[in-house]
Motif scaffolding. Structure first.
Motif, PDB file in Angstrom:
ATOM      1  N   MET A 127       0.836  -1.150   0.013  1.00  0.00           N
ATOM      2  CA  MET A 127      -0.013  -0.242   0.087  1.00  0.00           C
ATOM      3  C   MET A 127       1.149   1.234  -0.055  1.00  0.00           C
ATOM      4  SD  MET A 127      -3.015  -1.343   0.263  1.00  0.00           S
ATOM      5  CE  MET A 127      -4.042   0.432   0.490  1.00  0.00           C
ATOM      6  N   LEU A 128       0.244   2.162  -0.400  1.00  0.00           N
ATOM      7  CA  LEU A 128       0.938   3.656  -0.159  1.00  0.00           C
ATOM      8  C   LEU A 128       1.317   4.207   1.141  1.00  0.00           C
ATOM      9  CD1 LEU A 128       0.059   5.387  -3.571  1.00  0.00           C
ATOM     10  CD2 LEU A 128       2.166   4.545  -2.784  1.00  0.00           C
ATOM     11  N   ASN A 129       0.343   3.520   2.084  1.00  0.00           N
ATOM     12  CA  ASN A 129       0.689   4.159   3.489  1.00  0.00           C
ATOM     13  C   ASN A 129       0.559   3.147   4.508  1.00  0.00           C
ATOM     14  OD1 ASN A 129      -2.036   3.724   2.988  1.00  0.00           O
ATOM     15  ND2 ASN A 129      -2.934   5.473   3.511  1.00  0.00           N
ATOM     16  N   GLY A 130       1.385   2.167   4.524  1.00  0.00           N
ATOM     17  CA  GLY A 130       1.530   1.390   5.387  1.00  0.00           C
ATOM     18  C   GLY A 130       2.813   1.531   6.267  1.00  0.00           C
ATOM     19  N   THR A 131       3.082   0.337   6.968  1.00  0.00           N
ATOM     20  CA  THR A 131       4.520   0.223   7.683  1.00  0.00           C
ATOM     21  C   THR A 131       5.652  -0.056   6.849  1.00  0.00           C
ATOM     22  OG1 THR A 131       3.201  -0.871   9.120  1.00  0.00           O
ATOM     23  CG2 THR A 131       5.719  -0.892   9.553  1.00  0.00           C
ATOM     24  N   SER A 132       6.763   0.916   6.860  1.00  0.00           N
ATOM     25  CA  SER A 132       7.892   0.805   6.008  1.00  0.00           C
ATOM     26  C   SER A 132       8.255  -0.847   5.816  1.00  0.00           C
ATOM     27  CB  SER A 132       9.086   1.476   6.714  1.00  0.00           C
ATOM     28  OG  SER A 132      10.349   1.066   5.935  1.00  0.00           O
ATOM     29  N   TYR A 133       8.184  -1.378   4.909  1.00  0.00           N
ATOM     30  CA  TYR A 133       8.618  -2.924   4.571  1.00  0.00           C
ATOM     31  C   TYR A 133       9.849  -3.469   5.119  1.00  0.00           C
ATOM     32  CZ  TYR A 133      12.381  -1.983   1.083  1.00  0.00           C
ATOM     33  OH  TYR A 133      13.652  -1.755   0.537  1.00  0.00           O
ATOM     34  N   LYS A 134      10.639  -2.613   5.615  1.00  0.00           N
ATOM     35  CA  LYS A 134      12.006  -3.120   6.104  1.00  0.00           C
ATOM     36  C   LYS A 134      11.677  -3.317   7.581  1.00  0.00           C
ATOM     37  CE  LYS A 134      15.554  -2.177   2.908  1.00  0.00           C
ATOM     38  NZ  LYS A 134      16.845  -2.732   3.063  1.00  0.00           N
ATOM     39  N   LYS A 135      10.858  -2.717   8.245  1.00  0.00           N
ATOM     40  CA  LYS A 135      10.560  -2.784   9.631  1.00  0.00           C
ATOM     41  C   LYS A 135       9.501  -3.943  10.163  1.00  0.00           C
ATOM     42  CE  LYS A 135      11.381   2.077  10.431  1.00  0.00           C
ATOM     43  NZ  LYS A 135      10.704   3.275  10.206  1.00  0.00           N
ATOM     44  N   VAL A 136       9.191  -4.738   9.036  1.00  0.00           N
ATOM     45  CA  VAL A 136       8.300  -5.915   9.361  1.00  0.00           C
ATOM     46  C   VAL A 136       9.019  -7.129   9.396  1.00  0.00           C
ATOM     47  CG1 VAL A 136       6.429  -7.042   8.148  1.00  0.00           C
ATOM     48  CG2 VAL A 136       6.506  -4.482   8.179  1.00  0.00           C
ATOM     49  N   ASN A 137       8.205  -8.093  10.185  1.00  0.00           N
ATOM     50  CA  ASN A 137       9.100  -9.401  10.249  1.00  0.00           C
ATOM     51  C   ASN A 137       8.141 -10.181   9.354  1.00  0.00           C
ATOM     52  OD1 ASN A 137      11.260  -9.178  11.755  1.00  0.00           O
ATOM     53  ND2 ASN A 137       9.794  -9.290  13.729  1.00  0.00           N
ATOM     54  N   TYR A 138       8.696 -10.936   8.386  1.00  0.00           N
ATOM     55  CA  TYR A 138       7.700 -11.913   7.579  1.00  0.00           C
ATOM     56  C   TYR A 138       8.110 -13.418   7.983  1.00  0.00           C
ATOM     57  CZ  TYR A 138       7.978  -7.477   4.887  1.00  0.00           C
ATOM     58  OH  TYR A 138       7.873  -6.133   4.265  1.00  0.00           O
ATOM     59  N   PRO A 139       7.101 -14.287   8.064  1.00  0.00           N
ATOM     60  CA  PRO A 139       7.363 -15.565   8.197  1.00  0.00           C
ATOM     61  C   PRO A 139       7.588 -16.075   6.977  1.00  0.00           C
ATOM     62  CG  PRO A 139       4.789 -15.092   8.296  1.00  0.00           C
ATOM     63  CD  PRO A 139       5.542 -13.597   8.129  1.00  0.00           C
ATOM     64  N   GLU A 140       8.032 -17.486   7.090  1.00  0.00           N
ATOM     65  CA  GLU A 140       8.421 -18.192   5.915  1.00  0.00           C
ATOM     66  C   GLU A 140       7.193 -18.502   5.008  1.00  0.00           C
ATOM     67  OE1 GLU A 140      10.791 -21.705   5.647  1.00  0.00           O
ATOM     68  OE2 GLU A 140      12.372 -20.756   6.898  1.00  0.00           O
ATOM     69  N   ASP A 141       5.966 -18.688   5.712  1.00  0.00           N
ATOM     70  CA  ASP A 141       4.685 -19.234   4.924  1.00  0.00           C
ATOM     71  C   ASP A 141       4.091 -18.017   5.150  1.00  0.00           C
ATOM     72  OD1 ASP A 141       5.828 -21.623   4.874  1.00  0.00           O
ATOM     73  OD2 ASP A 141       4.699 -22.381   6.691  1.00  0.00           O
ATOM     74  N   ALA A 142       3.637 -17.239   3.918  1.00  0.00           N
ATOM     75  CA  ALA A 142       2.843 -15.830   3.984  1.00  0.00           C
ATOM     76  C   ALA A 142       2.354 -15.696   2.593  1.00  0.00           C
ATOM     77  CB  ALA A 142       3.945 -14.696   4.220  1.00  0.00           C
ATOM     78  N   ILE A 143       1.674 -14.292   2.371  1.00  0.00           N
ATOM     79  CA  ILE A 143       1.105 -13.933   1.119  1.00  0.00           C
ATOM     80  C   ILE A 143       1.415 -12.656   0.955  1.00  0.00           C
ATOM     81  CG2 ILE A 143      -0.992 -13.709  -0.347  1.00  0.00           C
ATOM     82  CD1 ILE A 143      -2.286 -16.004   1.381  1.00  0.00           C
TER      83      ILE A 143
END
Lengths: 242, 242
Positions: free
Chosen positions: A178-194
């Motif tokens: 999105m244009l106004n979400g959390t900075s993508y580098k500050k998010v933890n991504y699990p191995e299984d995700a969409i």
């Protein structure tokens, strides 16, 4: 190897229409590189090769019984490309089941064939397991998509489904660009995700956005209005996968 | 606002050729979005607007003395686009000096106008100060580049020069995208640096590679043969800038 009959030529031309491709669960690959790669990595799905006389002998022996020859003029008539080429292959589509593990890319209404092909190629580079598309997303068996996917179409399963139903029922965590979400580098991504990417002009539909667990954003440092959806997908995948 | 003379039409058509554009240091922007953005952010460089009668009144008053009208048929004849549009603008090129600070993108022989436009748009998103191209890189004033740059052509200075000489004389650190370098996430990037991207098929020339301080690579997790140069640029810029 026999010449392709007039009826055969007509049949191949009929596959230019999505409706007919869908009905027969087939797709066309055009051009030397695309056809040769398909024969090599997708051989069990090969239905037929159509080649110029001058090119037919380059097709490996074991496929000769399924190879048909055409004149340059005939090839031009059954080709979807403007620039002349040497061969076309008809493949059956693989029937993959929807996976519930690994990283999935979900596309909400992507329209541009070049973007779709680039996203397929990216998925193939980053080892993505599948792409799930809303029904109004551009056909991945469109000739421009297949060309720009650089062989990824043979390796990455693509599903078309009701995206709202799919995202409502999966237990996987959903990250949406999105244009106004959390900075993508500050998010933890699990191995299984969409990872969900939206339409070129309109973004994701509000009903889809409502299903996100986290909205992620690529921060802007300059003045451009937006990023192209394929380049945004590249940046997000590189971060999530590594 | 007056109708564009036959001689004027001929002159605009002459700017379809790179040689003539270069000689006059001009470029053409086509289509409503591109023209209106140019008028708004690049007004001091505006030479002339050409518009359909039906569209001319949308051009702001202060530019009317430089606005000329054409019929749909005339516009079709002077346009470089296949699909009809409403207006064309002629701009003078800005004369930027080569900067020795900030992040510079250097392009070694990029050929595809779509890739060039996408890289310009990326540069504009990430606040890149300039792009320096080898002389055999596609012309950034090509109509397809301008269209896909989404207005970035008005904001990002693009220089064409002997890239070997430029890279040999700069004191900035040079990072080059290669298939077998250090993982791009394991590298420290200074604020003032040059990122070098190579040709779509051939990559960077060996003489250019020899000038790199560090070769960087985007690790592959799947099976694709390569990444598109614009998506690779996206991934590297996102890492370097943030």
């Amino acid at each position: 190897m026999e010449p392709l009959s007039k009826a055969g030529q007509k049949w191949v031309r009929s596959l230019h229409l999505k409706k007919n491709r869908d009905q027969e669960a087939l797709f066309l690959a055009e051009g030397e590189k695309s056809v040769m790669e398909g024969i090599s990595v997708f051989a069990s799905y090969l239905e037929m090769v159509i080649a110029l006389d001058s090119f037919a002998l380059k097709i490996p022996d074991q496929f000769h019984s399924r190879t048909f020859t055409v004149s340059p003029k005939e090839l031009e008539q059954i080709s979807e490309l403007k620039t002349p080429n040497k061969c076309i292959a008809v493949f059956r589509r693989s029937k993959a089941v929807l996976l519930e593990n690994g990283l999935t890319i979900a596309l909400d209404g992507i329209q541009d064939p070049g973007n779709m092909g680039t996203i397929l190629r990216l998925a193939d580079w980053f080892g993505i397991k599948q792409i799930v598309c809303s029904k109004d997303t551009v056909d991945c068996y469109n000739s421009k998509v297949i060309q720009s996917s650089m062989g990824a179409i043979y390796r990455i399963p693509v599903h078309y489904t009701d995206l709202i139903t799919y995202l409502s029922h999966t237990t996987l965590q959903k990250f949406g660009a999105m244009l106004n979400g959390t900075s993508y580098k500050k998010v933890n991504y699990p191995e299984d995700a969409i990872l969900v990417m939206g339409n070129e002009g309109k973004g994701v539909r509000p009903e889809i956005e409502a299903l996100f667990d986290v909205s992620v954003t690529i921060p802007r440092f300059g003045q451009a209005e937006s990023l192209n959806v394929a380049t945004a997908t590249a940046i997000l995948l590189a971060e999530i996968v590594s």
